[in-house]
Design a protein around this motif. Sequence first.
Motif, PDB file in Angstrom:
ATOM      1  N   GLY A 156      -2.092  -0.217  -3.993  1.00 54.57           N
ATOM      2  CA  GLY A 156      -2.363   0.709  -2.908  1.00 54.57           C
ATOM      3  C   GLY A 156      -1.304   1.767  -2.717  1.00 54.57           C
ATOM      4  N   LEU A 157      -0.243   1.743  -3.518  1.00 56.38           N
ATOM      5  CA  LEU A 157       0.857   2.687  -3.349  1.00 56.38           C
ATOM      6  C   LEU A 157       0.650   3.989  -4.108  1.00 56.38           C
ATOM      7  CD1 LEU A 157       3.831   0.154  -3.690  1.00 56.38           C
ATOM      8  CD2 LEU A 157       2.715   0.961  -1.603  1.00 56.38           C
ATOM      9  N   GLN A 158      -0.229   3.990  -5.075  1.00 53.66           N
ATOM     10  CA  GLN A 158      -0.462   5.180  -5.892  1.00 53.66           C
ATOM     11  C   GLN A 158      -1.920   5.600  -5.775  1.00 53.66           C
ATOM     12  OE1 GLN A 158       0.701   4.741  -9.954  1.00 53.66           O
ATOM     13  NE2 GLN A 158       0.043   6.783 -10.556  1.00 53.66           N
ATOM     14  N   GLU A 159      -2.137   6.869  -5.563  1.00 53.91           N
ATOM     15  CA  GLU A 159      -3.497   7.376  -5.438  1.00 53.91           C
ATOM     16  C   GLU A 159      -4.128   7.487  -6.824  1.00 53.91           C
ATOM     17  OE1 GLU A 159      -5.985  10.957  -3.220  1.00 53.91           O
ATOM     18  OE2 GLU A 159      -3.859  11.231  -3.686  1.00 53.91           O
ATOM     19  N   CYS A 160      -5.296   6.899  -6.972  1.00 53.12           N
ATOM     20  CA  CYS A 160      -6.020   6.916  -8.240  1.00 53.12           C
ATOM     21  C   CYS A 160      -7.488   7.190  -7.946  1.00 53.12           C
ATOM     22  CB  CYS A 160      -5.876   5.593  -8.989  1.00 53.12           C
ATOM     23  SG  CYS A 160      -4.195   5.130  -9.434  1.00 53.12           S
ATOM     24  N   THR A 161      -7.954   8.361  -8.285  1.00 49.65           N
ATOM     25  CA  THR A 161      -9.356   8.711  -8.109  1.00 49.65           C
ATOM     26  C   THR A 161     -10.049   8.717  -9.460  1.00 49.65           C
ATOM     27  OG1 THR A 161      -8.943  11.078  -8.319  1.00 49.65           O
ATOM     28  CG2 THR A 161      -8.744  10.119  -6.117  1.00 49.65           C
ATOM     29  N   LYS A 162     -11.363   8.855  -9.430  1.00 50.99           N
ATOM     30  CA  LYS A 162     -12.115   8.871 -10.675  1.00 50.99           C
ATOM     31  C   LYS A 162     -11.774  10.091 -11.519  1.00 50.99           C
ATOM     32  CE  LYS A 162     -16.168   6.291  -9.057  1.00 50.99           C
ATOM     33  NZ  LYS A 162     -17.635   6.326  -8.853  1.00 50.99           N
ATOM     34  N   LEU A 178      -6.486   4.376   8.680  1.00 49.52           N
ATOM     35  CA  LEU A 178      -5.379   4.660   9.568  1.00 49.52           C
ATOM     36  C   LEU A 178      -4.286   5.409   8.810  1.00 49.52           C
ATOM     37  CD1 LEU A 178      -5.116   1.207  11.378  1.00 49.52           C
ATOM     38  CD2 LEU A 178      -6.316   3.265  12.170  1.00 49.52           C
ATOM     39  N   PRO A 179      -3.421   6.104   9.536  1.00 52.34           N
ATOM     40  CA  PRO A 179      -2.322   6.807   8.851  1.00 52.34           C
ATOM     41  C   PRO A 179      -1.425   5.882   8.044  1.00 52.34           C
ATOM     42  CG  PRO A 179      -2.563   7.610  11.095  1.00 52.34           C
ATOM     43  CD  PRO A 179      -3.453   6.416  10.982  1.00 52.34           C
ATOM     44  N   THR A 180      -1.345   4.637   8.468  1.00 52.57           N
ATOM     45  CA  THR A 180      -0.487   3.673   7.756  1.00 52.57           C
ATOM     46  C   THR A 180      -1.219   2.973   6.628  1.00 52.57           C
ATOM     47  OG1 THR A 180      -1.056   1.983   9.391  1.00 52.57           O
ATOM     48  CG2 THR A 180       0.940   3.277   9.781  1.00 52.57           C
ATOM     49  N   ASP A 181      -2.498   3.238   6.460  1.00 51.14           N
ATOM     50  CA  ASP A 181      -3.269   2.567   5.412  1.00 51.14           C
ATOM     51  C   ASP A 181      -2.923   3.109   4.034  1.00 51.14           C
ATOM     52  OD1 ASP A 181      -4.565   0.745   6.951  1.00 51.14           O
ATOM     53  OD2 ASP A 181      -6.388   1.936   7.223  1.00 51.14           O
ATOM     54  N   ARG A 182      -3.372   2.379   3.046  1.00 51.35           N
ATOM     55  CA  ARG A 182      -3.230   2.824   1.670  1.00 51.35           C
ATOM     56  C   ARG A 182      -4.184   3.978   1.391  1.00 51.35           C
ATOM     57  NH1 ARG A 182      -4.647  -2.300  -1.745  1.00 51.35           N
ATOM     58  NH2 ARG A 182      -2.969  -3.067  -0.445  1.00 51.35           N
ATOM     59  N   TYR A 183      -4.046   4.563   0.206  1.00 54.18           N
ATOM     60  CA  TYR A 183      -4.982   5.600  -0.201  1.00 54.18           C
ATOM     61  C   TYR A 183      -6.388   5.005  -0.277  1.00 54.18           C
ATOM     62  CZ  TYR A 183      -0.862   8.297  -1.576  1.00 54.18           C
ATOM     63  OH  TYR A 183       0.327   8.982  -1.580  1.00 54.18           O
ATOM     64  N   MET A 184      -7.392   5.812   0.063  1.00 55.64           N
ATOM     65  CA  MET A 184      -8.758   5.333   0.017  1.00 55.64           C
ATOM     66  C   MET A 184      -9.241   5.130  -1.418  1.00 55.64           C
ATOM     67  SD  MET A 184      -9.764   4.705   3.088  1.00 55.64           S
ATOM     68  CE  MET A 184      -8.095   4.038   3.269  1.00 55.64           C
ATOM     69  N   TRP A 185      -8.608   5.773  -2.387  1.00 54.04           N
ATOM     70  CA  TRP A 185      -8.786   5.476  -3.809  1.00 54.04           C
ATOM     71  C   TRP A 185      -7.390   5.239  -4.370  1.00 54.04           C
ATOM     72  CZ3 TRP A 185     -13.346   4.872  -6.453  1.00 54.04           C
ATOM     73  CH2 TRP A 185     -14.511   5.259  -5.789  1.00 54.04           C
ATOM     74  N   SER A 186      -7.127   4.032  -4.843  1.00 51.45           N
ATOM     75  CA  SER A 186      -5.758   3.673  -5.211  1.00 51.45           C
ATOM     76  C   SER A 186      -5.764   2.692  -6.361  1.00 51.45           C
ATOM     77  CB  SER A 186      -5.035   3.056  -4.012  1.00 51.45           C
ATOM     78  OG  SER A 186      -5.590   1.779  -3.711  1.00 51.45           O
ATOM     79  N   ASP A 187      -4.551   2.343  -6.793  1.00 50.75           N
ATOM     80  CA  ASP A 187      -4.396   1.259  -7.747  1.00 50.75           C
ATOM     81  C   ASP A 187      -4.424  -0.066  -6.996  1.00 50.75           C
ATOM     82  OD1 ASP A 187      -2.023   1.363  -6.412  1.00 50.75           O
ATOM     83  OD2 ASP A 187      -0.760   1.470  -8.198  1.00 50.75           O
TER      84      ASP A 187
END
Length: 1312
Positions: free
Chosen positions: A871-877, A859-868
Amino acid sequence: MFGTHTNFRLTFTSFHSIIPCDVLLYSTIGGYKEDMAMPSSLLWAVDIFGRVYTLSTVGQYWELCKDTQLEFKRVSAVKQCCWGIACDYQVYTYVFSGDVPIRYQEETYENQRWNPIGGFCEKLLPSDRWQWSDVSGLKHQQLDSFTLPSPHWEWESDWYVDENIGGEPTEKGGWTYAIDFPSTYTKDKRWNSCVRRRRWIRYRRYKSRDVWAKIVSHDEPNQLPDPFNDISVGGSEITDEPLGRLSVWAVSLQGRLWYRENVCHHNPEGSTWSLVATPGEVVQISCGPYDLLWATLWEGQAIVREGIDRNNPQGISWSTVESPSSENGIMHVSVGVDVVWCVTKDRKEFSKPKSDRFGRWTHKVWFRRGVNSHNPCGTSWIEMVGEMMMVTVGLNNQGNVTSKGAGCFFTDDIQNQTSAVIQGDADPSSDTELPGMPTSPASTALLGAAAAGNGPASQAETSAQLTVDPLHSEQGEATAASASEKDNLEINKSPGNPNPSAELQWINIDLKEAQKHPVLSVSSFADTSSLSSLGVFSVGAEDQYGPDEHPLWAWVSGGGCLVDLHSPLKWFTAPSGLSSSVQSLSLSITPAQTAAWRKQIFQQLSERTKRELENFRHYEQAIEQSVWVKTGALQWWRNWKPHKWMDVRVALEQFTGSDGMRDSILFIYYMYHEEKKYIHVFLNEVTIIVEVLNEAKHSFALYTPERTKQRWPIRLAATTEQEMHDWLSLLNMSCCESRRIQGPPSHHAIWSVTCKGDIFVSEPSPELEAGPQLMPCDQMFWRQVGGHLRLIESNSRGVVWGIGYDHTAWLYTGGYGGGFIQGLASSADNIYTQSDVKCVYIYENQRWNPVTGYSSRGLPTDRYMWSDASGLQECTKTNTKPPSPQWSWVSDWYIDFSPAGGTDREGWQYAADFPASYHGHKTMKDFVRRRRWARKCKIVTNGPWLEVPPVTLWDISIIPSSDADDEEAVALWAVSDKGDVLCRLGVTQQNPAGTSWLHVGTDQPFISISIGAFYQVWAIARDGSAFYRGSVSPSKPAGDCWYHIPSPQKQKLKQVSVGRTSVFVLDKNGNLWYRQGITPSYPQGSTWDHVSNNIRKMSVGPLDQVWVIADKVQGSHSLSCGTVCHRTGVQPMEPKGLSWDYGIGGGWEHITVRGNATEASRGAVPDTTEENPAASKEGEDEENKGKSEHSKTPLMTATAVTRKSNLRESQLSCWESQEGGMRVCTEQIVGGSEVTDWSGQEKPEREQPNTNAFNTLCSHLPGLAPIFCDLPLHPRLRRCLGPKGQRGRDPGEARNSSKDCGGNREGTLRVL
């Protein structure tokens, strides 16, 4: 463990061990021995007589296994054990002994149902579970149905009831109640509780350690399912695999492949053999530490197992790999982490036949290119050094290579092998050097490869006959035939090798026992007593190998071999530039002689300096003041919004006064609206300089007291890591010089660790804990000590231990500096290399939708799909970097199956929404899920820390203070990373490392432990429950039993810390609790009192002082996470303290004040008996007033008097109990110890205590409680105290008669 020393020859190439055709050696390492200097592992080898030898990575000699009854054909070792096949084709395992026993918990449940007639009874309904069952109720398990799995186990105790449920103690009997089977069980019986159950447990212990234990078959105990002829152990590092699990593969004489099920730490034998189908008959197999598994077939091909992972340790399918050429069949293969080596058997024709008219067999070595976890088959073969019989690869792809000529070679590491091709063999055409013939060092490597193969023909034939492999007669024939082969050294270009010049750098070595005969030196043959020699000799140049000396090797295994590249092996020879006489001299010098020489030289230099300066004393000083300036360009995180990095010029001005005192000022020049401005900082006001955890910048921060209050330090960044370290080193040294601080930390120092793993130390002031004006903790100066740790514990006797992120235990050596701190700011010795490994975590998040199920579309209000985790910071591989540039990745991303709450088979955790409480199973209400990915990174640094192997630890605690002498033992307790409770024996101030671990049994894993000043041991279990260990004393260091202490209501505890008498615990929600009602007669206490929240870590010191790491602290400018805080107002009448004083932060992770026993001097009050009679009168009036109010409030009044005489100065402190009419005083001689600890004295027989008189004294005087409550009214004590108001004897007279007062040595116990 092992006995006989034996000579040997060894060949190395970064961790592959290879046995040549004439069978001259190579072996593996498995198992760790405890060595304070460095961890060691063992290299294993089997000689042609079937005897097993080991060589330690910290040793110099081969040692024969003490179990000489058996003869072996094969061995395969890992770090914790070794498996082997004996000549009777039976499988044996050798498990190394250790301080932590191997225990397995058996459990069963007793179930009962309530009926109206008899209440709860054993009669159950037909639809109910068994009366005795497992936890699910589906399996029938009676107490007498449990048997030992093999003769190698023994029962530790009888069955007993577990009186614990979810961290809370149950009622007597251990029953838990529920409405029906199955349901949620509680410890309380309710009106609708119709069923109940209780858990019975029993432990069995593995006893066959340091011996070869035969693996028996449960179906036919006398024989295995098939006679075995090859075995391989590995798989200990399979991605996501549970810690301690192993993969054991075996090959039978019929060519069938078997897998041993359930081999793990608590079951070292495994359970059963299972047959694995193969595409052909298998000859030999090799299993790597990760998921590589290769095997060879009779047809000369290799097969590779694919699909090996956590859930499928046996793999899924086979892939076939052809041999390097159609004529070359693969006869041997060995795999490592991501490398594969093989040996092929080729036919070589001769124009003029020598050994036979058809030619003979040769053995070539090949390396497989492009092997990794995603492509276990690799891409192509590269031909390597030839004429080898076998290869073995170690844990970190290092290897050993033995050539035909018995030369020894070593290379640091094998990397990027796809760009290197090495082919060749020794040239035996050159004759062996004769005695006295000079040999240049440059030709030593070539000589080592060539010389050994050119002895007399008869000796060569004898050697070849002795080296026939009993399992492969063809190999033996080839070995004998190859003894006289001569090949030319050449480097050829392979079709798949574009860069043939990238060669492995081989180092020629030869490891020998102390020589009994003249040996070849670097330049000539000469006598030497060195333990090693650079000369490599032919077989004929030495005595022929016999059964009791000079073993010839038949097999070697490198599966557990781990050589630290930063710690040189003792196997290697002395530097080539030294003559034999110099080598002998260097080995005869002891460390004690070296230390004495250094001291003598230093004294001579000091005396010379004094003599030289004496002639110039009458000259005036030429320069009274000097100024030194360093400038540079950095970036600065500016103060105004928008906050961003801006380029600045910095200048450090250091000036030295006429008195030699140095002070420094740091200037930062910046542009503001095209106007040049600056800010400056006096370095004598800086409290700490610390690196900042930043992925993209090499940044550091400067704190002052004012900026600490603001939570807004000065942040600077450099362009390179080296530039940052140069500035950090210079600024730290300038700060220490401004504050006149140098040398190692004192025994009372306060240690702390940042979230980055950096170590800081602060020297405590006496005004820090008490005094008329407390010193704010934001004014404390912290300096950095080299190294990298997760936590540190210390005590006031200088014993300091630490634990790294990889759970390795480290001991403080007494040095200072290290890391980037070099030169004069660092000690010259006691600095060692230190490494640490930690995991970086990211989360993959998904949401469920009715069409596609769980997907990455949220959802638009969800956290990043890859995060810390937040969930507030986007963290991908791809964009996730190591914590700082000093770290480097050492693994790929893998799924972590260990998050709290559990996971399913794929690692997912489920919840109703983000964020929520996650669990490891899916329900109908779960609309989101996540799984945690981990990747390991490593840092290598140095500091005053020495590793203490082999047990890895999770938590540690040292008794905070002790008045014992230097040789008396220091109590040290720890929790291993598996949850075992350990007590360290032999720890003293002179030997802080101790000698060994003593295991203390528990019913469940623990996570935290702490020991108080009077041997009060408290611990926290993994389920959040608290325990107290009873009867711990110097004579009984492990105590006798655990007492379960109820936790605060609905709270799970995670940490405990015990001071002099106070006990504080911390729960998982960040709440700090204090234990009320603790007395010597009831050390468990009564209730928990809440103190504070928002706490991350805490530490209680020897004065009952409380320091914590606060989770969030708001400053005037910003919010800081991880702030050092000090609890003020802690007194005997107020043990919980009154308020918090905020110190350095944020970014701090751990602090310990358990070494700070520095007490502030009590306020000087005129002597009430001599100097100020009026004050004495006033004191008597107060006493009378106290008597009248005694019935209302039992109070304790404290006064302090400083007494001076011609002989000494003493401090007299008095406590008055208004309840029992007693006034007790202690006198402390300046420089001595206070008379408050009689724990070292023999206690007299105990009489009936006067509880009214002493209970108040004990409860209000924690420091005196253990003494006076144990000795309330004994005649010796009564003579010492006397009735209230009686004048005591003169202090000197009392000291001479101290026998009546408990035999104290330093002070006097009196009644005024």
